[in-house]
Motif scaffolding. Structure first.
Motif, short mmCIF file in Angstrom:
data_model
loop_
_atom_site.label_atom_id
_atom_site.label_comp_id
_atom_site.label_asym_id
_atom_site.label_seq_id
_atom_site.Cartn_x
_atom_site.Cartn_y
_atom_site.Cartn_z
N ASP A 86 20.33 -19.39 17.12
CA ASP A 86 19.60 -18.60 16.12
C ASP A 86 18.37 -19.36 15.65
O ASP A 86 17.56 -18.84 14.89
N SER A 87 18.18 -20.58 16.17
CA SER A 87 16.91 -21.29 15.99
C SER A 87 15.76 -20.47 16.59
O SER A 87 14.59 -20.78 16.32
N ASP A 104 24.81 -17.89 19.87
CA ASP A 104 24.94 -18.39 18.51
C ASP A 104 25.11 -17.19 17.57
O ASP A 104 24.29 -16.26 17.60
N LYS A 141 28.93 -19.74 19.47
CA LYS A 141 28.91 -20.85 18.52
C LYS A 141 28.88 -20.26 17.12
O LYS A 141 28.22 -19.25 16.87
N GLU A 148 28.55 -21.45 12.97
CA GLU A 148 28.38 -22.46 11.93
C GLU A 148 29.65 -22.48 11.09
O GLU A 148 30.01 -21.48 10.45
NA NA Z 1 21.95 -22.30 15.20
#
Ligand code: NA
Ligand code: KIV
Length: 269
Positions: A42-43, A81, A111, A113
Motif C-alpha cells: 500500500d506504499s 498488502d 500482508k 499490518e
Molecule cells: Na504497507
C-alpha cells in the motif's frame, strides 16, 4: 525461487529478497533480477498514486495492481498488502477482501499490518487457505498515532513487539515484516521465531530484506534513511522524455522507418 509460501519459509539460507512492485514491467524486472517475493504494497499510495500517506489506498487499487503483478510473473511469491480498514473491522469483510486477492487477482498471500487485533484474523485467514505475512514495528497505517518514528525503543515496547511476533507465528503467519525497529530487537525476534523475518530499517540480522521499489530504483522523492538507491531511474526517465521532446520538436521523430510501417503488429502481442 519460491512459488509457495512453504518454499519461501524454507528458503532462508541466503537472505530472502522482497521488493515492492505496483505494475507489470516493474514486476517483470523483479522476476528477471531474481527477487524471491514481490509485495504489492500500500506504499503505492505515496510511491505511485500521489497521496502523502497510505491511508487513502483502496482495496480496488491494490487488487488491480496485484493482478498486474501476478499476470507479469511466474516465479516470485506475490503478496498483496491489505489497505487501511480493509481488515480488522469486520471479519467477513476482512476475509472477502483478502480472499479476493488470491481468488480473483492471483496473489499467493496477503500482508497485514499487525497488532493485538489481528491475531485471531491471522488464524482465521490461515485456516481457510490465505497465507498471512504479519507486519510489526512501524506500521504506517497508524501514522496518526505513531508518526513515522522508530518503534520498540523502550524495553516495554520491545517486549510488546516480541510478544506480538510470537502470537502471530502461533496464529499461523508464514513470515513477519519488521519495520523501523532497533537491530538488536529484530535479531532477538529472528532468533525466537521459526518463520522468516523480513526487515526494513531493522538491521542485517533478519532472514530477509524488503524495500520500496521506488527507493531502490532511484525513482522516489523522499527516501527514508534506511533505504538505498541502486539506480537512477528518475534521471533515466527524464533523459528519455527529453530526448523524445527534442526529437519531435527538431523534426527528427518520426523518421522514415517510423512513418511507413507496413507490417502488422500481431507478432508483438
Ligand atoms: Na504497507
Ligand atoms: O507497503 C509497503 O511497501 C510495505 C513495506 C515497506 C513493508 O508495507
Amino acid at each position: 525461487m519460491p512459488t509457495t509460501v512453504r518454499e519461501f519459509r524454507s528458503g532462508t539460507e541466503t537472505p530472502l529478497t522482497m521488493l515492492t512492485a505496483y505494475d507489470a514491467p516493474t514486476a517483470a524486472a523483479c522476476e528477471a533480477a531474481g527477487v524471491d517475493a514481490i509485495l504489492v504494497g500500500d506504499s503505492m499510495g505515496n510511491a505511485t498514486l500521489g497521496y502523502d500517506s497510505t491511508l487513502p489506498v483502496t482495496v480496488d487499487e491494490v487488487a488491480s495492481r496485484t493482478g498486474a503483478v501476478a499476470r507479469a510473473t511466474d516465479e516470485p511469491l506475490v503478496i498483496a498488502d491489505m489497505p487501511f480498514l480493509s481488515f480488522g473491522v469486520d471479519e467477513a469483510e476482512s476475509l472477502k477482501n483478502a480472499g479476493r486477492m488470491l481468488k480473483e487477482e492471483g496473489a499467493h498471500a496477503v500482508k497485514i499490518e499487525s497488532g493485538s487485533h489481528t491475531v485471531e484474523l491471522t488464524e482465521r485467514l490461515a485456516d481457510v487457505g490465505i497465507p498471512v505475512m504479519a507486519h510489526l514495528g512501524l506500521t504506517p497505517q497508524k501514522v496518526n498515532q505513531l508518526g513515522y518514528s522508530r518503534q520498540g525503543t523502550s524495553q516495554e515496547a520491545a517486549n510488546e513487539i516480541a510478544r506480538l511476533a510470537r502470537e502471530h507465528e502461533d496464529a499461523g503467519a508464514f513470515a513477519l515484516v519488521l519495520e523501523h525497529v532497533p537491530a538488536n530487537l529484530a535479531a532477538g525476534i529472528t532468533d525466537d521465531l521459526s518463520i522468516p523475518t523480513i526487515g526494513i530499517g531493522a538491521g542485517s540480522d533478519c532472514d530477509g530484506q524488503v524495500l520500496v521499489a521506488n527507493d531502490v530504483l532511484g525513482l522516489g522523492d523522499h527516501q527514508p534513511p534506511f533505504a538505498a538507491a541502486f539506480g537512477d531511474v528518475r534521471g533515466e526517465m527524464e533523459r528519455a522524455v527529453s530526448g523524445y521532446v527534442e526529437a519531435v520538436e527538431d523534426g527528427e521523430f518520426p523518421a522514415e522507418e517510423h512513418s511507413h510501417v507496413e507490417s502488422d503488429l500481431d507478432d508483438l502481442y
